[in-house]
Design an enzyme around this catalytic site. Structure first.
Site, PDB file in Angstrom:
ATOM      1  N   HIS A  60       0.840  -1.207   0.000  1.00  0.00           N
ATOM      2  CA  HIS A  60       0.000   0.000   0.000  1.00  0.00           C
ATOM      3  C   HIS A  60       0.875   1.256   0.000  1.00  0.00           C
ATOM      4  CE1 HIS A  60      -4.100   1.750   1.269  1.00  0.00           C
ATOM      5  NE2 HIS A  60      -3.352   2.702   0.720  1.00  0.00           N
ATOM      6  N   ARG A  64       2.414   8.761  -6.337  1.00  0.00           N
ATOM      7  CA  ARG A  64       1.939  10.062  -6.840  1.00  0.00           C
ATOM      8  C   ARG A  64       2.217  10.353  -8.307  1.00  0.00           C
ATOM      9  NH1 ARG A  64      -1.516  10.284  -2.806  1.00  0.00           N
ATOM     10  NH2 ARG A  64      -0.724  11.151  -0.859  1.00  0.00           N
ATOM     11  N   ASN A  94      -4.573   6.393  -7.090  1.00  0.00           N
ATOM     12  CA  ASN A  94      -5.148   7.747  -6.983  1.00  0.00           C
ATOM     13  C   ASN A  94      -4.158   8.815  -7.431  1.00  0.00           C
ATOM     14  OD1 ASN A  94      -3.576   7.322  -4.679  1.00  0.00           O
ATOM     15  ND2 ASN A  94      -4.851   8.588  -3.352  1.00  0.00           N
ATOM     16  N   HIS A 232      -5.838  -0.681   5.439  1.00  0.00           N
ATOM     17  CA  HIS A 232      -5.645   0.158   6.637  1.00  0.00           C
ATOM     18  C   HIS A 232      -6.802   0.187   7.639  1.00  0.00           C
ATOM     19  CE1 HIS A 232      -7.953   2.986   4.215  1.00  0.00           C
ATOM     20  NE2 HIS A 232      -6.934   3.302   3.446  1.00  0.00           N
ATOM     21  N   ASN A 278      -6.324   9.449   7.277  1.00  0.00           N
ATOM     22  CA  ASN A 278      -7.627   8.823   7.058  1.00  0.00           C
ATOM     23  C   ASN A 278      -7.439   7.333   6.808  1.00  0.00           C
ATOM     24  OD1 ASN A 278     -10.362   8.564   6.673  1.00  0.00           O
ATOM     25  ND2 ASN A 278     -10.217   8.930   4.483  1.00  0.00           N
ATOM     26  N   ASP A 305       0.980   2.572   3.761  1.00  0.00           N
ATOM     27  CA  ASP A 305       0.098   3.629   3.252  1.00  0.00           C
ATOM     28  C   ASP A 305       0.887   4.928   3.107  1.00  0.00           C
ATOM     29  OD1 ASP A 305      -2.058   4.921   2.224  1.00  0.00           O
ATOM     30  OD2 ASP A 305      -3.275   4.904   4.035  1.00  0.00           O
ATOM     31  N   GLY A 324      -2.847  12.039   5.565  1.00  0.00           N
ATOM     32  CA  GLY A 324      -1.832  11.063   5.163  1.00  0.00           C
ATOM     33  C   GLY A 324      -0.435  11.373   5.655  1.00  0.00           C
TER      34      GLY A 324
HETATM   35  O1  DOR Z   1      -4.523   9.345   4.878  1.00  0.00           O
HETATM   36  C1  DOR Z   1      -4.725   8.931   3.739  1.00  0.00           C
HETATM   37  N1  DOR Z   1      -4.035   9.417   2.662  1.00  0.00           N
HETATM   38  N2  DOR Z   1      -5.673   8.002   3.542  1.00  0.00           N
HETATM   39  C2  DOR Z   1      -6.057   7.592   2.312  1.00  0.00           C
HETATM   40  O2  DOR Z   1      -6.905   6.731   2.212  1.00  0.00           O
HETATM   41  C3  DOR Z   1      -5.445   8.196   1.094  1.00  0.00           C
HETATM   42  C4  DOR Z   1      -4.113   8.763   1.396  1.00  0.00           C
HETATM   43  C5  DOR Z   1      -3.591   9.672   0.321  1.00  0.00           C
HETATM   44  O3  DOR Z   1      -3.603   9.273  -0.866  1.00  0.00           O
HETATM   45  O4  DOR Z   1      -3.069  10.756   0.627  1.00  0.00           O
HETATM   46 ZN    ZN Z   2      -3.839   4.681   0.802  1.00  0.00          ZN
END
Ligand code: DOR
Ligand code: ZN
Length: 424
Positions: A60, A64, A94, A232, A278, A305, A324
């Protein structure tokens, strides 16, 4: 090219190894694992009193690229990974544009081919633009090599659409990774709902917004006959739901991040935006349940993450800051400090969570020190302490939740495909 690692304490759960052994690497593969190998080698590493483990498989990671190269790139992210002992990552979709079509996958593969320092595997989106409206072409994306699909950052709100995705994923043997969050419940919350949100005067995110979606997604996966991996998870109830699904024999796996297993909501009380994540950091009770879930094998994987954000997105009011934190460079040390030292996990269990289990879940030939396997190896000084300082972070973004923290366990070498790519 022959590389010999001598006298190290090998930890390799796949082969049930937890003992002092030598490893010989020839070119890109592991060629021998035995006591006292005497063969001539081009390079010899003395790993006495060090842990020798497979390179971490971090399933995970947000790299970017394409689109947000100001936060991280394939090059900087994989450089940071090497510093943390990570030799394989699953890149989350994403990006801008989202990884939601064969064309975008081809574009990403091209960047990976030129710039990645380690193995980068691709996770495609479940819905086009991750907007939750229309499914992506899972069959074609699979042909381009994706291992998994996820709308990470969002859950797919439509039950009908998610069910369709699960059925297609099953047919095409693609792993579904679920970000479990009911936005109707979490709304525009920024911290855990309860004591912290009240004290800080900020909007809260309930645990219910997560665990009701964990329950829904597991039920839909069961109905579709499709394996599911929960990303997560952050609270006790989610751990309990996964435990009971496993007990019923369902193909459910899950992961936890280093921050959710070690930090509580109290960390956000100082309005430090590097603690804004998150799902949010939860209560002490939740952290205890997560630790127990790891020890009992309910939680299969530790994944970072890794979510890099620029200073201008983090160094602002708490409510406006992005969610994040980065994690590639600290995940192993956080887990050693929080789980191995207090005796919650053995080294073997730790290596399962970081290497073997994610490799098995993703169905890739990684996470092991077997003869013939790719020579991806991490050599760790398990006793050395070090302080996390901003200036030494390799990632392009510096938004770590562990800044100024002293951790135990330091990477000495990261070997990828038989080559020493990091030496600490
Ligand atoms: O804290 C987070 N950041 N949770 C997520 O699910 C996405 C991630 C992000 O891409 O910044
Ligand atoms: Zn994530």
């Amino acid at each position: 090219m022959k590389l010999l690692i001598k006298n190290g304490h090998l930890v390799d759960p796949e082969n049930n190894l937890d003992e002092v052994l030598d490893i010989l690497i020839e070119d890109t593969k592991i060629s021998r694992v035995a006591p006292a190998i005497t063969e001539d080698a081009d390079e010899v590493i003395d790993a006495k009193d060090k842990i020798v483990m497979p390179g971490i498989v971090d399933m995970h990671v947000h790299l970017r690229e394409p689109g947000r190269e100001d936060k991280e790139t394939i090059y900087t992210g994989t450089k940071a990974a090497l510093k943390g002992g990570v030799t394989s990552v699953l890149a989350m979709p994403n990006t801008e544009p989202a990884i939601d079509s064969p064309e975008n996958i081809r574009l990403l593969k091209d960047i990976i081919r030129h710039n990645a320092q380690i193995a980068v595997f691709i996770c495609g989106a479940i819905t086009k633009g991750r907007l939750g409206q229309e499914l992506t072409d899972i069959a074609l994306m699979k042909k381009e090599g994706i291992l998994a699909i996820s709308d990470d950052g969002f859950s797919v709100d439509s039950e009908k659409l998610f069910f369709e995705a699960l059925k297609k994923a099953r047919r095409h043997k693609v792993l579904v990774i679920a970000h479990c969050e009911d936005k109707a419940l979490s709304k525009d919350g920024v911290v855990n709902l309860g004591f912290t949100s009240t004290r800080m005067g900020l909007r809260g995110i309930s645990k219910e917004s997560e665990y009701t979606r964990v329950k829904r997604d597991i039920n839909l996966a069961e109905k579709a006959g499709c394996p599911i991996h929960i990303a997560h998870l952050s609270c006790k109830e989610s751990v309990e739901i996964v435990a009971s699904a496993k007990k019923r024999g369902l193909k459910v796996t899950c992961e936890v991040t280093p921050h959710h297993l070690s930090l509580t909501e109290e960390a956000v009380l100082g309005y430090d935006t590097n603690m804004k994540i998150n799902p949010p950091l939860r209560s002490k009770e939740d952290v205890e349940a997560i630790k127990q879930g790891l020890a009992l094998g309910v939680i299969d994987v530790i994944a970072s993450d890794h979510a890099p954000h620029t200073e201008s997105e983090k160094d602002i009011e708490f409510e406006r800051a992005e969610f994040g934190v980065i994690g590639l460079e600290t995940e192993l040390a956080v887990a050693i400090t929080e789980l191995v030292l207090p005796g919650i996990l053995t080294w073997k269990q730790l290596v399962e969570k970081f290497c073997l289990n994610p490799a098995r879940i993703l169905n890739i030939n990684k996470g092991t020190l077997s003869v013939g396997a790719d020579a991806d190896v991490a050599i760790v000084d398990p006793k050395k302490t070090w302080k996390v300082v901003k200036e030494e972070i390799a990632s392009k973004s510096k938004n770590s939740a562990f800044l100024e923290r002293t951790l135990t366990g330091k990477l000495l070498y990261t070997i990828y495909a038989g080559r020493i790519l990091y030496h600490g």
